[in-house]
Design a protein around this motif. Structure first.
Motif, PDB file in Angstrom:
ATOM      1  N   THR A  32       0.886  -1.166   0.000  1.00  0.00           N
ATOM      2  CA  THR A  32       0.000   0.000   0.000  1.00  0.00           C
ATOM      3  C   THR A  32       0.923   1.215   0.000  1.00  0.00           C
ATOM      4  N   ASP A  33       0.368   2.396  -0.119  1.00  0.00           N
ATOM      5  CA  ASP A  33       1.215   3.595  -0.041  1.00  0.00           C
ATOM      6  C   ASP A  33       2.011   3.607   1.265  1.00  0.00           C
ATOM      7  N   GLU A  34       1.359   3.236   2.357  1.00  0.00           N
ATOM      8  CA  GLU A  34       2.039   3.254   3.662  1.00  0.00           C
ATOM      9  C   GLU A  34       3.146   2.211   3.745  1.00  0.00           C
ATOM     10  N   THR A  35       2.904   0.998   3.213  1.00  0.00           N
ATOM     11  CA  THR A  35       3.955  -0.022   3.293  1.00  0.00           C
ATOM     12  C   THR A  35       5.081   0.256   2.296  1.00  0.00           C
ATOM     13  N   ILE A  36       4.794   0.979   1.222  1.00  0.00           N
ATOM     14  CA  ILE A  36       5.872   1.413   0.326  1.00  0.00           C
ATOM     15  C   ILE A  36       6.775   2.391   1.074  1.00  0.00           C
ATOM     16  N   LYS A  37       6.170   3.287   1.840  1.00  0.00           N
ATOM     17  CA  LYS A  37       6.963   4.232   2.642  1.00  0.00           C
ATOM     18  C   LYS A  37       7.858   3.485   3.630  1.00  0.00           C
ATOM     19  N   ILE A  38       7.322   2.461   4.267  1.00  0.00           N
ATOM     20  CA  ILE A  38       8.096   1.667   5.224  1.00  0.00           C
ATOM     21  C   ILE A  38       9.233   0.948   4.513  1.00  0.00           C
ATOM     22  N   ALA A  39       8.966   0.415   3.319  1.00  0.00           N
ATOM     23  CA  ALA A  39      10.015  -0.267   2.552  1.00  0.00           C
ATOM     24  C   ALA A  39      11.152   0.693   2.234  1.00  0.00           C
ATOM     25  N   ILE A  40      10.803   1.896   1.826  1.00  0.00           N
ATOM     26  CA  ILE A  40      11.816   2.881   1.447  1.00  0.00           C
ATOM     27  C   ILE A  40      12.592   3.378   2.667  1.00  0.00           C
ATOM     28  N   ARG A  41      11.885   3.650   3.741  1.00  0.00           N
ATOM     29  CA  ARG A  41      12.534   4.228   4.928  1.00  0.00           C
ATOM     30  C   ARG A  41      13.183   3.191   5.841  1.00  0.00           C
ATOM     31  N   GLU A  42      12.545   2.028   5.985  1.00  0.00           N
ATOM     32  CA  GLU A  42      13.006   1.045   6.967  1.00  0.00           C
ATOM     33  C   GLU A  42      13.514  -0.259   6.364  1.00  0.00           C
ATOM     34  N   GLY A  43      13.285  -0.457   5.049  1.00  0.00           N
ATOM     35  CA  GLY A  43      13.749  -1.685   4.403  1.00  0.00           C
ATOM     36  C   GLY A  43      12.966  -2.921   4.799  1.00  0.00           C
ATOM     37  N   LYS A  44      11.634  -2.754   4.992  1.00  0.00           N
ATOM     38  CA  LYS A  44      10.784  -3.886   5.380  1.00  0.00           C
ATOM     39  C   LYS A  44       9.644  -4.064   4.387  1.00  0.00           C
ATOM     40  N   ASP A  45       9.274  -5.328   4.132  1.00  0.00           N
ATOM     41  CA  ASP A  45       8.165  -5.616   3.232  1.00  0.00           C
ATOM     42  C   ASP A  45       6.836  -5.482   3.971  1.00  0.00           C
ATOM     43  N   PRO A  46       5.693  -5.657   3.282  1.00  0.00           N
ATOM     44  CA  PRO A  46       4.394  -5.476   3.949  1.00  0.00           C
ATOM     45  C   PRO A  46       4.143  -6.437   5.114  1.00  0.00           C
ATOM     46  N   ALA A  47       4.854  -7.561   5.149  1.00  0.00           N
ATOM     47  CA  ALA A  47       4.710  -8.502   6.261  1.00  0.00           C
ATOM     48  C   ALA A  47       5.622  -8.129   7.432  1.00  0.00           C
ATOM     49  N   GLY A  48       6.407  -7.058   7.273  1.00  0.00           N
ATOM     50  CA  GLY A  48       7.300  -6.617   8.337  1.00  0.00           C
ATOM     51  C   GLY A  48       8.662  -7.284   8.313  1.00  0.00           C
ATOM     52  N   GLU A  49       8.924  -8.078   7.280  1.00  0.00           N
ATOM     53  CA  GLU A  49      10.209  -8.763   7.160  1.00  0.00           C
ATOM     54  C   GLU A  49      11.227  -7.865   6.469  1.00  0.00           C
ATOM     55  N   GLU A  50      12.490  -8.027   6.820  1.00  0.00           N
ATOM     56  CA  GLU A  50      13.560  -7.251   6.212  1.00  0.00           C
ATOM     57  C   GLU A  50      13.649  -7.558   4.718  1.00  0.00           C
ATOM     58  N   LEU A  51      13.813  -6.514   3.912  1.00  0.00           N
ATOM     59  CA  LEU A  51      14.061  -6.700   2.496  1.00  0.00           C
ATOM     60  C   LEU A  51      15.514  -7.110   2.287  1.00  0.00           C
ATOM     61  N   ASP A  52      15.851  -7.507   1.081  1.00  0.00           N
ATOM     62  CA  ASP A  52      17.205  -7.913   0.745  1.00  0.00           C
ATOM     63  C   ASP A  52      18.199  -6.819   1.132  1.00  0.00           C
ATOM     64  N   TYR A  53      19.399  -7.229   1.459  1.00  0.00           N
ATOM     65  CA  TYR A  53      20.425  -6.273   1.888  1.00  0.00           C
ATOM     66  C   TYR A  53      20.744  -5.227   0.825  1.00  0.00           C
ATOM     67  N   THR A  54      20.391  -5.495  -0.420  1.00  0.00           N
ATOM     68  CA  THR A  54      20.682  -4.530  -1.482  1.00  0.00           C
ATOM     69  C   THR A  54      19.695  -3.366  -1.504  1.00  0.00           C
ATOM     70  N   MET A  55      18.607  -3.460  -0.739  1.00  0.00           N
ATOM     71  CA  MET A  55      17.635  -2.376  -0.679  1.00  0.00           C
ATOM     72  C   MET A  55      18.124  -1.320   0.290  1.00  0.00           C
TER      73      MET A  55
END
Length: 75
Positions: A32-55
């Motif tokens: 969602t817009d909010e989880t995209i913000k979290i991905a960009i700022r915190e590096g987490k996917d919508p389930a709250g898991e860490e994205l790949d280290y390259t993010m």
């Protein structure tokens, strides 16, 4: 920074699609817009898991991140 990693499709349509999303780690709900913000700022996917280290994690103002999401919607 990314080396040989192929980045996923980051078009807004793909990120927010209703079907389940899978990456090399696990399934997660659509963004969602909010989880995209979290991905960009915190590096987490919508389930709250860490994205790949390259993010990278970006420290962006609310205005800048809103502009970025508006841009993603045009891709």
């Amino acid at each position: 920074m990314m080396g040989t990693v192929t980045p996923p499709d980051i078009t807004y349509e793909t990120l927010t699609a209703e079907e389940e999303h899978e990456d090399e780690h696990e399934e997660h709900p659509p963004y969602t817009d909010e989880t995209i913000k979290i991905a960009i700022r915190e590096g987490k996917d919508p389930a709250g898991e860490e994205l790949d280290y390259t993010m990278p994690k970006w420290d962006m103002s609310d205005k800048d991140i809103e502009d970025l999401i508006d841009y993603l919607k045009t891709l």
